[in-house]
Design a protein around this motif. Sequence first.
Motif, short mmCIF file in Angstrom:
data_model
loop_
_atom_site.label_atom_id
_atom_site.label_comp_id
_atom_site.label_asym_id
_atom_site.label_seq_id
_atom_site.Cartn_x
_atom_site.Cartn_y
_atom_site.Cartn_z
N GLY A 71 10.56 19.25 25.12
CA GLY A 71 9.81 20.34 25.74
C GLY A 71 9.51 20.01 27.18
O GLY A 71 10.38 19.51 27.90
N ASP A 72 8.28 20.24 27.62
CA ASP A 72 7.93 19.90 29.00
C ASP A 72 7.09 18.62 29.07
O ASP A 72 6.52 18.30 30.10
N GLU A 73 7.05 17.86 27.96
CA GLU A 73 6.31 16.60 27.92
C GLU A 73 7.12 15.49 28.58
O GLU A 73 8.36 15.47 28.49
N PRO A 74 6.46 14.54 29.22
CA PRO A 74 7.17 13.38 29.80
C PRO A 74 7.86 12.58 28.69
O PRO A 74 7.35 12.48 27.57
N PHE A 75 9.02 12.02 29.01
CA PHE A 75 9.75 11.20 28.06
C PHE A 75 10.35 10.00 28.78
O PHE A 75 10.58 10.03 29.98
N VAL A 76 10.57 8.94 28.02
CA VAL A 76 11.16 7.72 28.56
C VAL A 76 12.67 7.92 28.62
O VAL A 76 13.28 8.45 27.68
N ARG A 77 13.28 7.46 29.70
CA ARG A 77 14.73 7.58 29.86
C ARG A 77 15.45 6.93 28.69
O ARG A 77 16.34 7.52 28.10
N GLY A 78 15.10 5.72 28.34
CA GLY A 78 15.66 5.04 27.18
C GLY A 78 17.17 5.05 27.12
O GLY A 78 17.84 4.69 28.09
N ALA A 111 11.72 4.33 32.76
CA ALA A 111 11.28 5.38 33.69
C ALA A 111 10.90 6.64 32.91
O ALA A 111 11.56 7.01 31.93
N LEU A 112 9.84 7.30 33.37
CA LEU A 112 9.40 8.55 32.75
C LEU A 112 9.99 9.75 33.47
O LEU A 112 9.94 9.84 34.70
N LEU A 113 10.54 10.67 32.69
CA LEU A 113 11.13 11.91 33.21
C LEU A 113 10.50 13.08 32.47
O LEU A 113 9.84 12.90 31.45
N ARG A 114 10.72 14.27 32.98
CA ARG A 114 10.32 15.48 32.26
C ARG A 114 11.24 16.62 32.65
O ARG A 114 11.86 16.61 33.72
N VAL A 115 11.33 17.59 31.76
CA VAL A 115 12.15 18.78 32.02
C VAL A 115 11.27 19.80 32.74
O VAL A 115 10.18 20.12 32.29
N ASP A 116 11.76 20.28 33.88
CA ASP A 116 11.09 21.36 34.61
C ASP A 116 11.59 22.66 33.97
O ASP A 116 12.67 23.15 34.32
N LEU A 117 10.81 23.19 33.03
CA LEU A 117 11.25 24.34 32.26
C LEU A 117 11.49 25.58 33.11
O LEU A 117 12.42 26.35 32.83
N ALA A 118 10.70 25.78 34.15
CA ALA A 118 10.90 26.95 35.02
C ALA A 118 12.24 26.85 35.73
O ALA A 118 13.00 27.83 35.80
N ARG A 119 12.54 25.70 36.25
CA ARG A 119 13.82 25.50 36.94
C ARG A 119 14.99 25.56 35.96
O ARG A 119 16.05 26.11 36.25
N ALA A 120 14.78 25.00 34.76
CA ALA A 120 15.82 25.04 33.73
C ALA A 120 16.13 26.47 33.32
O ALA A 120 17.29 26.84 33.17
N GLN A 121 15.09 27.30 33.19
CA GLN A 121 15.30 28.68 32.80
C GLN A 121 16.01 29.46 33.91
O GLN A 121 16.83 30.34 33.64
N ALA A 122 15.72 29.12 35.16
CA ALA A 122 16.40 29.79 36.27
C ALA A 122 17.87 29.40 36.34
O ALA A 122 18.73 30.23 36.63
N SER A 123 18.18 28.14 36.04
CA SER A 123 19.56 27.64 36.14
C SER A 123 20.39 27.91 34.89
O SER A 123 21.58 28.17 34.98
N PHE A 124 19.76 27.81 33.74
CA PHE A 124 20.47 27.94 32.45
C PHE A 124 19.69 28.87 31.52
O PHE A 124 19.15 28.45 30.50
N PRO A 125 19.59 30.17 31.85
CA PRO A 125 18.77 31.09 31.03
C PRO A 125 19.26 31.21 29.59
O PRO A 125 18.47 31.44 28.68
N GLN A 126 20.54 31.02 29.35
CA GLN A 126 21.10 31.19 28.01
C GLN A 126 20.53 30.19 27.01
O GLN A 126 20.42 30.50 25.82
N ILE A 127 20.12 28.99 27.44
CA ILE A 127 19.62 27.99 26.49
C ILE A 127 18.23 28.34 25.98
O ILE A 127 17.75 27.72 25.03
#
Length: 119
Positions: free
Chosen positions: A60-67, A96-112
Amino acid sequence: MVKHRGFPGRLPGTDFQFTIRRAAKEGATKLVARERYADRKPADRRADEGFLWALKEHFGDEPFVRGNLDAGRLSWLFGREVVPAEDPFDPQSYDALLRVDLARAQASFPQIFDPDWAP
């Protein structure tokens, strides 16, 4: 290195890798923002869609470890749909901690974001 259990290892039906099996002896591959040009192959675009969909579904939009997430696949999304979740950010760390920018993701890949869409 954190292994993300339940995360798909690759795009179904292809050899596009999403995760790695073990940490590199030399250390993690550095994450760099790769330029996505309009003339990329459709298969590469589907791999980006499938990987981002898996990230969205798993974290989701929670931070996650690259792993054990593949650096090459992350780099196609890094700096746009996938952003650092910590400051300072070490692009060459498995922790390293990363997160998904859901607003940007929806703008770039609305189908997902369509509930009926699946890779």
